[in-house]
Design an enzyme around this catalytic site. Structure first.
Site, PDB file in Angstrom:
ATOM      1  N   TYR A  99      19.396  26.267  60.050  1.00 39.00           N
ATOM      2  CA  TYR A  99      19.085  24.845  60.209  1.00 39.00           C
ATOM      3  C   TYR A  99      20.171  23.971  59.578  1.00 39.00           C
ATOM      4  CZ  TYR A  99      14.722  27.223  61.165  1.00 39.00           C
ATOM      5  OH  TYR A  99      13.792  28.082  61.662  1.00 39.00           O
ATOM      6  N   GLU A 122       9.001  37.237  63.505  1.00 35.65           N
ATOM      7  CA  GLU A 122      10.169  36.540  64.091  1.00 35.65           C
ATOM      8  C   GLU A 122      10.789  35.519  63.139  1.00 35.65           C
ATOM      9  OE1 GLU A 122       8.037  34.925  67.558  1.00 35.65           O
ATOM     10  OE2 GLU A 122       7.742  33.078  66.406  1.00 35.65           O
ATOM     11  N   GLY A 171       8.935  32.430  59.233  1.00 33.34           N
ATOM     12  CA  GLY A 171       8.553  31.619  58.081  1.00 33.34           C
ATOM     13  C   GLY A 171       8.898  32.179  56.723  1.00 33.34           C
ATOM     14  N   GLY A 189      13.641  33.256  61.223  1.00 33.49           N
ATOM     15  CA  GLY A 189      14.949  32.659  61.480  1.00 33.49           C
ATOM     16  C   GLY A 189      15.686  32.554  60.161  1.00 33.49           C
ATOM     17  N   ARG A 226      19.207  18.808  56.348  1.00 34.87           N
ATOM     18  CA  ARG A 226      17.973  19.178  55.647  1.00 34.87           C
ATOM     19  C   ARG A 226      17.653  18.325  54.404  1.00 34.87           C
ATOM     20  NH1 ARG A 226      17.365  23.506  53.470  1.00 34.87           N
ATOM     21  NH2 ARG A 226      15.198  23.874  54.020  1.00 34.87           N
ATOM     22  N   CYS A 240      27.000   6.365  57.016  1.00 30.70           N
ATOM     23  CA  CYS A 240      26.708   5.028  56.540  1.00 30.70           C
ATOM     24  C   CYS A 240      25.197   4.787  56.539  1.00 30.70           C
ATOM     25  CB  CYS A 240      27.452   4.025  57.422  1.00 30.70           C
ATOM     26  SG  CYS A 240      27.698   2.482  56.587  1.00 30.70           S
TER      27      CYS A 240
HETATM   28  C1  LIG Z   1       7.635  29.635  66.782  1.00 32.12           C
HETATM   29  C2  LIG Z   1       8.580  29.832  65.668  1.00 32.12           C
HETATM   30  N1  LIG Z   1       8.939  31.073  65.312  1.00 32.12           N
HETATM   31  C3  LIG Z   1       9.810  31.300  64.306  1.00 32.12           C
HETATM   32  C4  LIG Z   1      10.356  30.266  63.599  1.00 32.12           C
HETATM   33  C5  LIG Z   1      11.326  30.586  62.505  1.00 32.12           C
HETATM   34  O1  LIG Z   1      10.930  30.068  61.294  1.00 32.12           O
HETATM   35  P1  LIG Z   1      11.735  30.468  59.983  1.00 32.12           P
HETATM   36  O2  LIG Z   1      13.138  30.070  60.194  1.00 32.12           O
HETATM   37  O3  LIG Z   1      11.090  29.714  58.902  1.00 32.12           O
HETATM   38  O4  LIG Z   1      11.572  31.943  59.818  1.00 32.12           O
HETATM   39  C6  LIG Z   1      10.006  28.950  63.914  1.00 32.12           C
HETATM   40  C7  LIG Z   1      10.565  27.834  63.149  1.00 32.12           C
HETATM   41  O5  LIG Z   1      10.187  26.726  63.159  1.00 32.12           O
HETATM   42  C8  LIG Z   1       9.094  28.725  64.980  1.00 32.12           C
HETATM   43  O6  LIG Z   1       8.736  27.494  65.327  1.00 32.12           O
END
Ligand SMILES: Cc1ncc(COP(=O)(O)O)c(C=O)c1O
Length: 434
Positions: free
Chosen positions: A387, A290, A249, A292, A329, A358
Site C-alpha cells: 500500500y 490471502e 489481514g 497482502g 498511508r 501543498c
Molecule cells: C478481500 C481482501 N483480501 C485480502 C486483502 C489483503 O489484506 P492485507 O494486506 O491486510 O493482508 C484485502 C485488503 O484490503 C482484501 O480486501
C-alpha cells in the site's frame, strides 16, 4: 558491500552504518529520489514463513497473494514462484496477475463494485468471481449465459466480526460496505438464489475481516461462524462448498521491538477449530488465506532526500522530496512508518518529516525522535512495500517514483521513474494547446 546488507542495517536501526550509507547513496545516485526499494529475499522469506505455518497444519490449503498491496508484476511473479495464487480486486489486477504468468482459473476476483465489463473480462478468463451482492450475482448469471460459459462463483460474506483494527481498514463489521451479511438468513438466501440462477457454479465462501490484524481472536470467531454456516448449507441446501477463504489481514510490526501475531500463532489458533468443525461437517473443504501486507510490506522502503530543514517557534520540519502522493498511508489513516536518517548518529531530537505536497495534512512522520538531518541527506521510510507505491498518485503534478528490486547483489529497475511528459499523456493535444 552487499546491497541487501545496507537495506537490512537500515531496517535494524543502523542507518549510520557504512554499509547502509554506501547502499542508499548508490541507489539514490543511480535512480534518483523519491525511490521505492524492495528486497526480493524478504518477500521470499515472508512467503516461506506463511507456507511453513499453514502447510503442515492444513492438508487441504491454498495460499493467495492479495495483489492490491503491490501490483508490480515483478513482485507478483516472485510470489507466484513461491506457489501463491492471486487474489485481485479489479480488471487491472486480473491483468497484472495474467502478465505475471498466472492462469485465469487460478485467480480469485473480489470487489464490492464490479462493472459489467469487469465481470465479462473475468468470465472470459475463467476467473473465479467472488460475488458481493445479489444484484451482482444476477449480472454474473446473465453475463455467463450471454457468453455461453459457466461462472464459478463464491460469496464474500460479512461475518459481523470486529478484529480490532483501524476503522478505515475494518471490513468485516456489520456496518462496512463489504459482502453479504451472514446474520439474519441473508447469506443463506443468497446461496439459495445462486443455486437457482442459470450459468453459475457455486464453489466456495469467502470473508475478509480487515487489515493489520494483530490478534487471533477475530479469526477464530470468524472461522467458527463460517464453518457452521458451511454446515448449514450442506444440511439444508445440499451444497458442498469446496473452499473456505478466511481472507488476509495479517499484521506486521510497525515499531521497533513490537511483536504481533505470527502466521504460526494464527495457524495454531485456527487448527483445532478447523478440525472440530470439519469433523462435524463431514468433509474437508480447502482452507484459503490471502494476505497482502504480510507478504510485501517489510520488503520495501521509500527513500527520500531532504530538501530543507526549518525550525518554527513550534516545531522543526524536515522537508523531503516525497509526500502523500508517494506514500499515502500516514495522511490517509494516521499510519506510522519508522523513519531512518541515513548516515547520521547525532543525538536525536523531536522532528516532523513533512512531505512536498501543498497540503497541511502532508506530514509523513510527526513528532519523531530522530537525528537532525541536513539538506541533501537521505531518509528511508520502512515497511512501505505494501500500500505504498500501489496508492501513489501524480497529485501536484509530480511524476510517479521509480521502483527498484534488490535481489542478491543486483538492483533492477522494476518500474522506471515517471516523466513530466507522462503527466499530460492522456490530455488531448487541442485542449492543452500542444
Ligand atoms: C478481500 C481482501 N483480501 C485480502 C486483502 C489483503 O489484506 P492485507 O494486506 O491486510 O493482508 C484485502 C485488503 O484490503 C482484501 O480486501
Amino acid at each position: 558491500v552487499s546491497l541487501r546488507e545496507g537495506l537490512l542495517r537500515a531496517r535494524a536501526g543502523e542507518a549510520d552504518h557504512p554499509a547502509a550509507v554506501a547502499v542508499f547513496s548508490l541507489l539514490a545516485k543511480e535512480h534518483g529520489t523519491p525511490l521505492y526499494v524492495y528486497d526480493a529475499e524478504t518477500i521470499r522469506e515472508q512467503a516461506r514463513a506463511l507456507t511453513a505455518a499453514f502447510v503442515p497444519r492444513f492438508p487441504r490449503l491454498k495460499l493467495r497473494y492479495a495483489l492490491k498491496a503491490n501490483t508490480n508484476v515483478h513482485i507478483v511473479r516472485l510470489l507466484l514462484a513461491e506457489g501463491l495464487s492471486p487474489e485481485v480486486v479489479s480488471e487491472g489486477e486480473i491483468r497484472a496477475a495474467l502478465l505475471a504468468g498466472a492462469r485465469g482459473a487460478d485467480v480469485l476476483f473480489t470487489s464490492s463494485s464490479k462493472s459489467p465489463s469487469e465481470i465479462d473480462f473475468a468470465l472470459r478468463h475463467d476467473v473465479l468471481l467472488n460475488v458481493d451482492n445479489l444484484d451482482e450475482l444476477a449480472q454474473a448469471s446473465a453475463a455467463a449465459t450471454r457468453l455461453g460459459t459457466t461462472a464459478r462463483v463464491s460469496f464474500r460474506i460479512n461475518p459481523g466480526v470486529d478484529p480490532d483494527t483501524l476503522h478505515q481498514i475494518n471490513t468485516g463489521i456489520a456496518e462496512s460496505k463489504f459482502g453479504v451479511h451472514l446474520d439474519g438468513g441473508i447469506a443463506r438466501a443468497a446461496y439459495e438464489t445462486a443455486t437457482r440462477l442459470p450459468g453459475l457454479s457455486v464453489t466456495g465462501i469467502h470473508c475478509h475481516l480487515g487489515s493489520q490484524i494483530t490478534e487471533t481472536a477475530g479469526y477464530e470467531e470468524t472461522a467458527r461462524k463460517m464453518l457452521a454456516f458451511v454446515r448449514e448449507l450442506k444440511e439444508e441446501l445440499g451444497l458442498r462448498l469446496s473452499f473456505v477463504d478466511l481472507g488476509g489481514g495479517l499484521g506486521i510490526p510497525f515499531r521497533d521491538g513490537e511483536s504481533v501475531m505470527s502466521p504460526e500463532r494464527l495457524a495454531d489458533a485456527l487448527k483445532p477449530i478447523w478440525e472440530e468443525e470439519v469433523a462435524r461437517l463431514g468433509y474437508e473443504p480447502e482452507l484459503w488465506i490471502e494476505p497482502g501486507r504480510f507478504l510485501v510490506a517489510q520488503s520495501g522502503l521509500m527513500v527520500a532526500r531532504v530538501n530543507s530543514v526549518k525550525t518554527t517557534p513550534v516545531k522543526t520540519f524536515v522537508n523531503v522530496d516525497a509526500g502523500f502522493n508517494t506514500l499515502l498511508r500516514p495522511a490517509m489513516y494516521g499510519a506510522e512508518h519508522r523513519v531512518r536518517v541515513v548516515g547520521k548518529s547525532t543525538p536525536p531530537m523531536v522532528l516532523d518529516v513533512a512531505g512536498d505536497v501543498c497540503e497541511t495534512g502532508d506530514i509523513l512522520a510527526a513528532d519523531r525522535s530522530l537525528p537532525r538531518p541536513e539538506a541533501g541527506d537521505l531518509v528511508a521510510f520502512l515497511d512501505a512495500g505494501a500500500y505504498g507505491f500501489a496508492m501513489a498518485s501524480e497529485y501536484n503534478a509530480r511524476p510517479l517514483p521509480a521502483e527498484v528490486l534488490v535481489d542478491g547483489d543486483t538492483a533492477r529497475v522494476i518500474r522506471r521513474r515517471g516523466t513530466f511528459e507522462e503527466l499530460h499523456r492522456s490530455e488531448p493535444a487541442g485542449a492543452t494547446g500542444r
